[in-house]
Design a protein around this motif. Structure first.
Motif, PDB file in Angstrom:
ATOM      1  N   LEU A  56       0.834  -1.205   0.000  1.00 33.82           N
ATOM      2  CA  LEU A  56       0.000   0.000   0.000  1.00 33.82           C
ATOM      3  C   LEU A  56       0.867   1.253   0.000  1.00 33.82           C
ATOM      4  CD1 LEU A  56      -2.988  -0.707   2.419  1.00 33.82           C
ATOM      5  CD2 LEU A  56      -3.107  -0.070   0.014  1.00 33.82           C
ATOM      6  N   VAL A  57       1.896   1.249   0.832  1.00 40.49           N
ATOM      7  CA  VAL A  57       2.794   2.406   0.890  1.00 40.49           C
ATOM      8  C   VAL A  57       3.452   2.632  -0.466  1.00 40.49           C
ATOM      9  CG1 VAL A  57       4.942   3.269   1.879  1.00 40.49           C
ATOM     10  CG2 VAL A  57       3.219   2.256   3.361  1.00 40.49           C
ATOM     11  N   GLU A  58       3.916   1.554  -1.085  1.00 44.23           N
ATOM     12  CA  GLU A  58       4.573   1.664  -2.385  1.00 44.23           C
ATOM     13  C   GLU A  58       3.625   2.226  -3.442  1.00 44.23           C
ATOM     14  OE1 GLU A  58       6.724  -1.271  -5.684  1.00 44.23           O
ATOM     15  OE2 GLU A  58       6.201  -2.010  -3.689  1.00 44.23           O
ATOM     16  N   ALA A  59       2.356   1.838  -3.367  1.00 50.00           N
ATOM     17  CA  ALA A  59       1.389   2.270  -4.378  1.00 50.00           C
ATOM     18  C   ALA A  59       0.882   3.679  -4.140  1.00 50.00           C
ATOM     19  CB  ALA A  59       0.212   1.302  -4.423  1.00 50.00           C
ATOM     20  N   LEU A  60       0.685   4.051  -2.859  1.00 54.52           N
ATOM     21  CA  LEU A  60       0.013   5.308  -2.560  1.00 54.52           C
ATOM     22  C   LEU A  60       0.949   6.425  -2.139  1.00 54.52           C
ATOM     23  CD1 LEU A  60      -3.047   3.875  -0.583  1.00 54.52           C
ATOM     24  CD2 LEU A  60      -2.988   4.608  -2.969  1.00 54.52           C
ATOM     25  N   HIS A  61       2.018   6.097  -1.428  1.00 57.18           N
ATOM     26  CA  HIS A  61       2.927   7.151  -0.949  1.00 57.18           C
ATOM     27  C   HIS A  61       4.342   6.583  -0.854  1.00 57.18           C
ATOM     28  CE1 HIS A  61       2.933  11.232   0.996  1.00 57.18           C
ATOM     29  NE2 HIS A  61       4.160  10.822   1.212  1.00 57.18           N
ATOM     30  N   PRO A  62       5.008   6.371  -1.992  1.00 53.52           N
ATOM     31  CA  PRO A  62       6.354   5.793  -1.972  1.00 53.52           C
ATOM     32  C   PRO A  62       7.295   6.598  -1.089  1.00 53.52           C
ATOM     33  CG  PRO A  62       5.499   5.888  -4.218  1.00 53.52           C
ATOM     34  CD  PRO A  62       4.536   6.660  -3.367  1.00 53.52           C
ATOM     35  N   GLY A  63       8.086   5.878  -0.290  1.00 50.99           N
ATOM     36  CA  GLY A  63       9.042   6.529   0.589  1.00 50.99           C
ATOM     37  C   GLY A  63       8.549   6.721   2.000  1.00 50.99           C
ATOM     38  N   ALA A  64       7.231   6.614   2.220  1.00 52.09           N
ATOM     39  CA  ALA A  64       6.694   6.768   3.569  1.00 52.09           C
ATOM     40  C   ALA A  64       6.969   5.513   4.380  1.00 52.09           C
ATOM     41  CB  ALA A  64       5.191   7.024   3.516  1.00 52.09           C
ATOM     42  N   ARG A  65       7.051   5.661   5.692  1.00 56.57           N
ATOM     43  CA  ARG A  65       7.217   4.502   6.550  1.00 56.57           C
ATOM     44  C   ARG A  65       5.899   3.749   6.686  1.00 56.57           C
ATOM     45  NH1 ARG A  65       8.535   5.707  12.580  1.00 56.57           N
ATOM     46  NH2 ARG A  65      10.087   7.015  11.569  1.00 56.57           N
ATOM     47  N   SER A  66       4.802   4.479   6.765  1.00 54.73           N
ATOM     48  CA  SER A  66       3.491   3.853   6.885  1.00 54.73           C
ATOM     49  C   SER A  66       2.446   4.859   6.456  1.00 54.73           C
ATOM     50  CB  SER A  66       3.226   3.394   8.325  1.00 54.73           C
ATOM     51  OG  SER A  66       3.200   4.515   9.201  1.00 54.73           O
ATOM     52  N   ILE A  67       1.217   4.393   6.263  1.00 58.20           N
ATOM     53  CA  ILE A  67       0.104   5.270   5.949  1.00 58.20           C
ATOM     54  C   ILE A  67      -1.080   4.916   6.841  1.00 58.20           C
ATOM     55  CG2 ILE A  67       0.771   5.723   3.564  1.00 58.20           C
ATOM     56  CD1 ILE A  67      -1.250   3.633   2.691  1.00 58.20           C
TER      57      ILE A  67
END
Length: 338
Positions: A56-67
């Motif tokens: 999910l992180v890779e698809a929606l907010h690359p580079g974030a630790r979590s969403i």
């Protein structure tokens, strides 16, 4: 057919003034970014499985630790559960929150084999708010799903301040009406050919989540452990304030205990009981959390960040950081910045 449990009403007592004040302060300083990203119309029987948090992180907010994920139930009922966990039921107007985007399953009142949600959605990029339709053609359930990203410790999986999934039922009145109107506006704005791009439409997911968190935290009968409990704890609150105000100081348990006027043993016991770690372990986690944020949001050299969060040498900081995140600070920064 899965029997649906009755709706139990929990009457919460008025929150302690210290907790109320701490919550206001914590929610006021939240930094959030996100979007309402798809609508779903399910019909009985239906069930879906979400991706792993990393995907999910890779698809929606690359580079974030979590969403952070939230599901607003427009038409219900439906349930949500984590792997091996109990089913939490939600109805129209309820909001399901997964603060760390844990993999979960959602479904209706009839049994159905879960289908990966990614199999039901068109690939990105999207030119309009995606619509997911799935099910067996029976009674309908409508859901609006959104995500946000935040580097605030409230959403740090390592600190585990919040339960991994919870359902918020806004009480009848202005809060419920505002949430409903905001969702209707967001959906209309996102699908309109003349969709507004003003700050109000951009910040709606943020405002929605803050209000939902406020309702959840103030109505919870007890918040016995975790970061939120520590905010109002007579021993931990001043200890955390001291650590957060000066994380680079050479703290010892004795020095921290003297600051908050308790014994070292009492302080250590309270940290372990409420936060699940020793005072020095918490300080290390907090320093690395700050470093992660500085690496992602500033161009300061790694050596400067190391000193800023309390490490005397860049090498010692690098070792601690790699133990926590599995990569050196420099390599981690390259994955966290566009």
């Amino acid at each position: 057919m899965t029997e649906r449990p009755g709706r139990d009403t929990v009457l919460a007592t008025a929150p302690d003034a210290a907790l109320d004040e701490a919550l206001d302060a914590a929610l006021h300083r939240l930094r959030l970014n996100g979007a309402i990203f798809f609508r779903a119309e399910f019909t009985e029987a239906w069930s879906y499985l979400s991706p792993h948090p990393e995907r999910l992180v890779e698809a929606l907010h690359p580079g974030a630790r979590s969403i952070i994920l939230f599901h607003i139930v427009v038409d219900g009922p439906c349930w949500v559960s984590l792997e091996g966990g109990e089913r939490l039921w939600a109805e129209s107007g309820d909001v399901v929150v997964l603060p760390y985007a844990d993999q979960h399953t959602m479904g209706g009142t009839a049994d159905a084999e879960p289908v990966p949600i990614t199999d039901l959605m068109d690939p990105r990029p999207w030119t309009a708010l995606p619509m997911v339709r799935h099910g067996g053609g029976g009674a309908a359930a409508g859901i609006v799903c959104g995500y946000l990203h935040s580097s605030d410790p409230l959403f740090d999986p390592g600190l585990a301040a919040l339960p991994p999934v919870f359902v918020v039922r806004p009480p009848e009145g202005p809060a419920a009406q505002w949430i409903q109107a905001s969702v209707q506006y967001a959906v209309a704005a996102t699908t309109s050919a003349e969709a507004p791009t003003d700050a109000t439409s951009v910040r709606l997911p943020e405002l929605l989540l803050v209000e939902v968190l406020r309702l959840h935290l103030r109505s919870a009968p007890t918040i016995g452990s975790g970061w939120i409990a520590a905010l109002a704890d007579p021993v931990l609150a001043p200890a955390l304030a001291a650590l957060h105000a000066d994380p680079a100081r050479r703290w010892t348990v004795a020095a921290l205990a003297e600051t908050v006027a308790v014994s070292r043993s009492s302080l250590d016991e309270r940290f372990r009981q409420v936060l699940g770690r020793s005072p020095i372990r918490y300080l290390t986690d907090w320093r690395l959390h700050l470093a992660d944020d500085l690496l992602a949001t500033t161009d300061r050299p790694v050596a400067v960040i190391a000193r800023r969060v309390g490490y005397e040498s860049e090498e010692a900081f690098g070792r601690a950081f790699k133990r926590r995140y599995g990569a050196s600070p420099g390599a981690w920064r390259r994955t966290r910045t566009p």
